[in-house]
Motif scaffolding. Structure first.
Motif, PDB file in Angstrom:
ATOM      1  N   ARG A   1       0.831  -1.216   0.000  1.00 52.45           N
ATOM      2  CA  ARG A   1       0.000   0.000   0.000  1.00 52.45           C
ATOM      3  C   ARG A   1       0.858   1.257   0.000  1.00 52.45           C
ATOM      4  NH1 ARG A   1      -5.516   0.083   1.639  1.00 52.45           N
ATOM      5  NH2 ARG A   1      -5.144   2.142   2.517  1.00 52.45           N
ATOM      6  N   ASP A   2       1.910   1.249   0.796  1.00 53.32           N
ATOM      7  CA  ASP A   2       2.776   2.421   0.896  1.00 53.32           C
ATOM      8  C   ASP A   2       3.472   2.699  -0.443  1.00 53.32           C
ATOM      9  OD1 ASP A   2       3.954   4.350   2.996  1.00 53.32           O
ATOM     10  OD2 ASP A   2       5.721   3.624   1.909  1.00 53.32           O
TER      11      ASP A   2
ATOM     12  N   ILE B   1       2.348   1.869  -3.463  1.00 54.96           N
ATOM     13  CA  ILE B   1       1.362   2.375  -4.432  1.00 54.96           C
ATOM     14  C   ILE B   1       0.971   3.816  -4.097  1.00 54.96           C
ATOM     15  CG2 ILE B   1      -0.987   2.061  -5.343  1.00 54.96           C
ATOM     16  CD1 ILE B   1      -0.554  -0.989  -4.921  1.00 54.96           C
ATOM     17  N   GLU B   2       0.848   4.107  -2.820  1.00 50.20           N
ATOM     18  CA  GLU B   2       0.463   5.464  -2.416  1.00 50.20           C
ATOM     19  C   GLU B   2       1.536   6.485  -2.809  1.00 50.20           C
ATOM     20  OE1 GLU B   2      -0.952   5.405   1.551  1.00 50.20           O
ATOM     21  OE2 GLU B   2      -2.293   7.114   1.203  1.00 50.20           O
ATOM     22  N   ARG B   3       2.807   6.119  -2.639  1.00 44.80           N
ATOM     23  CA  ARG B   3       3.872   7.031  -3.074  1.00 44.80           C
ATOM     24  C   ARG B   3       3.886   7.141  -4.602  1.00 44.80           C
ATOM     25  NH1 ARG B   3       9.198   4.960  -0.565  1.00 44.80           N
ATOM     26  NH2 ARG B   3       7.979   3.185   0.200  1.00 44.80           N
TER      27      ARG B   3
ATOM     28  N   MET C   1       1.469   7.059  -6.552  1.00 46.25           N
ATOM     29  CA  MET C   1       0.357   7.906  -7.003  1.00 46.25           C
ATOM     30  C   MET C   1       0.746   9.378  -7.090  1.00 46.25           C
ATOM     31  SD  MET C   1      -2.827   6.090  -4.973  1.00 46.25           S
ATOM     32  CE  MET C   1      -3.764   7.618  -4.897  1.00 46.25           C
ATOM     33  N   ARG C   2       1.940   9.730  -6.625  1.00 46.85           N
ATOM     34  CA  ARG C   2       2.451  11.099  -6.779  1.00 46.85           C
ATOM     35  C   ARG C   2       3.165  11.274  -8.126  1.00 46.85           C
ATOM     36  NH1 ARG C   2       0.321  15.363  -4.803  1.00 46.85           N
ATOM     37  NH2 ARG C   2      -0.834  14.704  -2.986  1.00 46.85           N
TER      38      ARG C   2
ATOM     39  N   SER D   1      -6.263   2.128 -12.505  1.00 47.93           N
ATOM     40  CA  SER D   1      -6.594   1.337 -11.325  1.00 47.93           C
ATOM     41  C   SER D   1      -5.561   0.231 -11.193  1.00 47.93           C
ATOM     42  CB  SER D   1      -7.989   0.718 -11.450  1.00 47.93           C
ATOM     43  OG  SER D   1      -8.968   1.677 -11.136  1.00 47.93           O
ATOM     44  N   VAL D   2      -5.370  -0.243  -9.972  1.00 48.51           N
ATOM     45  CA  VAL D   2      -4.432  -1.330  -9.714  1.00 48.51           C
ATOM     46  C   VAL D   2      -5.197  -2.472  -9.063  1.00 48.51           C
ATOM     47  CG1 VAL D   2      -2.332  -2.027  -8.486  1.00 48.51           C
ATOM     48  CG2 VAL D   2      -2.551   0.325  -9.339  1.00 48.51           C
ATOM     49  N   ILE D   3      -5.084  -3.670  -9.641  1.00 48.58           N
ATOM     50  CA  ILE D   3      -5.725  -4.830  -9.030  1.00 48.58           C
ATOM     51  C   ILE D   3      -4.636  -5.766  -8.496  1.00 48.58           C
ATOM     52  CG2 ILE D   3      -7.207  -6.837  -9.437  1.00 48.58           C
ATOM     53  CD1 ILE D   3      -8.191  -4.591 -11.785  1.00 48.58           C
ATOM     54  N   ILE D   4      -4.705  -6.050  -7.194  1.00 51.48           N
ATOM     55  CA  ILE D   4      -3.740  -6.950  -6.567  1.00 51.48           C
ATOM     56  C   ILE D   4      -4.261  -8.374  -6.640  1.00 51.48           C
ATOM     57  CG2 ILE D   4      -2.533  -7.580  -4.435  1.00 51.48           C
ATOM     58  CD1 ILE D   4      -2.582  -4.852  -3.479  1.00 51.48           C
TER      59      ILE D   4
ATOM     60  N   VAL E   1       7.318   0.099  -9.933  1.00 51.49           N
ATOM     61  CA  VAL E   1       8.521  -0.732 -10.123  1.00 51.49           C
ATOM     62  C   VAL E   1       9.726  -0.092  -9.444  1.00 51.49           C
ATOM     63  CG1 VAL E   1      10.228  -1.401 -11.889  1.00 51.49           C
ATOM     64  CG2 VAL E   1       7.808  -1.976 -12.204  1.00 51.49           C
TER      65      VAL E   1
ATOM     66  N   ILE F   1       9.919   2.272  -7.052  1.00 55.59           N
ATOM     67  CA  ILE F   1       9.831   2.360  -5.585  1.00 55.59           C
ATOM     68  C   ILE F   1       9.979   0.966  -4.968  1.00 55.59           C
ATOM     69  CG2 ILE F   1       8.412   3.066  -3.620  1.00 55.59           C
ATOM     70  CD1 ILE F   1       7.104   5.169  -5.477  1.00 55.59           C
TER      71      ILE F   1
ATOM     72  N   GLU G   1      12.981  -0.424  -2.470  1.00 51.61           N
ATOM     73  CA  GLU G   1      12.660  -0.999  -1.156  1.00 51.61           C
ATOM     74  C   GLU G   1      13.208  -2.426  -1.028  1.00 51.61           C
ATOM     75  OE1 GLU G   1      11.172   0.193   1.534  1.00 51.61           O
ATOM     76  OE2 GLU G   1      10.508   2.153   0.790  1.00 51.61           O
TER      77      GLU G   1
ATOM     78  N   MET H   1       2.132   7.120   5.107  1.00 49.11           N
ATOM     79  CA  MET H   1       2.983   7.051   3.915  1.00 49.11           C
ATOM     80  C   MET H   1       4.391   7.537   4.254  1.00 49.11           C
ATOM     81  SD  MET H   1       2.361   8.601   0.057  1.00 49.11           S
ATOM     82  CE  MET H   1       1.676  10.134   0.657  1.00 49.11           C
TER      83      MET H   1
ATOM     84  N   ARG I   1      -4.544  14.443  -4.475  1.00 49.24           N
ATOM     85  CA  ARG I   1      -4.686  13.156  -5.151  1.00 49.24           C
ATOM     86  C   ARG I   1      -5.879  12.434  -4.530  1.00 49.24           C
ATOM     87  NH1 ARG I   1      -1.438  14.678  -8.681  1.00 49.24           N
ATOM     88  NH2 ARG I   1       0.456  13.578  -9.294  1.00 49.24           N
TER      89      ARG I   1
ATOM     90  N   ILE J   1      -8.237   3.799  -6.167  1.00 50.08           N
ATOM     91  CA  ILE J   1      -7.563   3.156  -7.301  1.00 50.08           C
ATOM     92  C   ILE J   1      -7.158   1.705  -7.032  1.00 50.08           C
ATOM     93  CG2 ILE J   1      -6.649   5.439  -7.978  1.00 50.08           C
ATOM     94  CD1 ILE J   1      -3.909   3.449  -7.491  1.00 50.08           C
TER      95      ILE J   1
ATOM     96  N   HIS K   1      -7.715  -2.184  -5.942  1.00 52.06           N
ATOM     97  CA  HIS K   1      -8.750  -3.217  -5.923  1.00 52.06           C
ATOM     98  C   HIS K   1      -8.136  -4.548  -5.504  1.00 52.06           C
ATOM     99  CE1 HIS K   1     -11.636  -0.750  -8.432  1.00 52.06           C
ATOM    100  NE2 HIS K   1     -10.493  -0.143  -8.686  1.00 52.06           N
TER     101      HIS K   1
END
Lengths: 249, 249
Positions: A26-27, A29-31, A33-34, A45-48, A118, A120, A124, B1, B171, B177, B179
């Motif tokens: 989540r972290d 994807i949230e970063r 999104m910037r 959209s992102v599907i996991i 990718v 980020i 990590e 975040m 944002r 976004i 799922h």
């Protein structure tokens, strides 16, 4: 060239059997999104996919390549004008995004997000690999993930902890891709020179030999990305764009 | 975040009047070339526009937006199957990349490279901005840069030293976004909730007021990205794909 993460990175296709914490994903994807997005519309959209049964079915559509089957999870990133259009509608505005240009805009947004994820994730300590097969079976993947109108899968990324870090493969010299002011007209001799190191890369020589092919180029045209396959996928993908309302009727 | 470069970044549209060393640009692009690419085909080219006359003409095609006119240079990143196809031909192999799927593959490669250039440039202290207008006038840009068959501009990036760092814009919440396993079916109420912070962002409220519009969504549908414009660009862009041999005849 400066030596850093960017110059040293490789895609990872073999993963440790170790789970990625939900909070880390989540972290990331949230970063991500910037990252830049067209008009701040965030057309993605992102599907996991993590559930073993679902992941097995999704991996099938990626031809069960090890990068898919052995990863901890797969992210399917979609060009998405559905959410934005619904917001327009419930706001009393008339959306006009059921067309090809809007698909290209959303696709670009989605790929920018994918590449930011990718980068980020790799910084990590995770390993990632794009599954280029996403467009091959985009229709079946779309059904599996229950994608609605104006949502099309455009990038799939497998993620996990790297089992080992492979040696980097070759790249073209920068001269091949960089042009000053106008697109340079290379001669046949120029092209030969620019692809020389690629042809002489030991793994590529081996690959040509194993497949009994006359040249490295013919590995691409005859085996990996042949004309008939590309034309078939073109038709299937255009049908999907039509079905998902991205082509004018 | 987590707080880092990724969570803090913003696109930059105002630049200092200071030139970027040629060696830095080359180094950024060379590192970016380590980004993932389909089958290691590197289906992209980068054209640097720095010459003031050429840059003025290119900026015109980007509607002279300040991010273009005030930047030190503009990079036009192209989906490019020309170089690879020529290599196949002079190797005696028959390329099969004159089709829609191959365009999508090259477009994806090019956007991945573009985003990697953006990230590396920004981490080096430069400011960047995508010029979303690249597809609007892709035909005229293509003529200016003298692009051959199987080469189409898909991402334009203006680059320079930032004059100042603007505050971040809003944002959507990550819930909008992300799922799990399948595409979630949001109710109208869900959509309203997910877009609430966007609608209440002070600059957006001001923007709606200045334009005397009934809602933020109508700013997008009536002014920024109206249906008629999207449909016109769709036609122009499909014509260009046809002219550049990416659509089956």
């Amino acid at each position: 060239m400066k030596t850093d993460y960017f110059s040293q990175r490789s895609s990872i296709r073999e993963y440790d059997n170790k789970s990625i914490p939900e909070s880390l994903i989540r972290d990331i994807i949230e970063r991500a999104m910037r990252a830049p997005t067209c008009g701040n519309m965030q057309l993605y959209s992102v599907i996991i996919t993590r559930d073993p049964n679902k992941k097995a079915k999704l991996s099938e559509q990626h031809f069960n390549q090890p990068a898919a089957t052995n990863s901890d999870l797969i992210l399917t990133i979609c060009a998405d004008f559905n959410r934005f259009s619904r917001w327009c509608e419930i706001s009393g505005a008339t959306p006009g995004y059921s067309n090809f240009h809007s698909f290209i805009t959303a696709l670009t947004d989605a790929v920018i997000l994918a590449q930011q994820i990718v980068t980020i994730a790799e910084m990590e300590g995770l390993g990632t690999c794009y599954l280029g097969t996403v467009t091959y079976n985009a229709d079946a993947i779309s059904n599996l993930l229950e994608l609605p109108s104006l949502v099309v899968p455009v990038a799939s990324i497998s993620i996990g902890y790297p089992k080992n870090i492979p040696a980097q493969v070759e790249r073209l010299p920068i001269e091949a891709i960089l042009h000053n002011e106008i697109y340079r007209k290379d001669s046949d001799e120029d092209i030969r020179r620019l692809y020389k190191a690629k042809e002489e890369f030991p793994e590529n020589i081996e690959y040509v030999k194993i497949n009994s092919k006359p040249s490295l180029a013919s590995i691409f045209t005859d085996i990996r990305y042949p004309k008939e396959m590309n034309e078939l996928i073109s038709q299937k993908f255009l049908s999907l764009l039509n079905e998902k309302d991205f082509l004018p009727h």
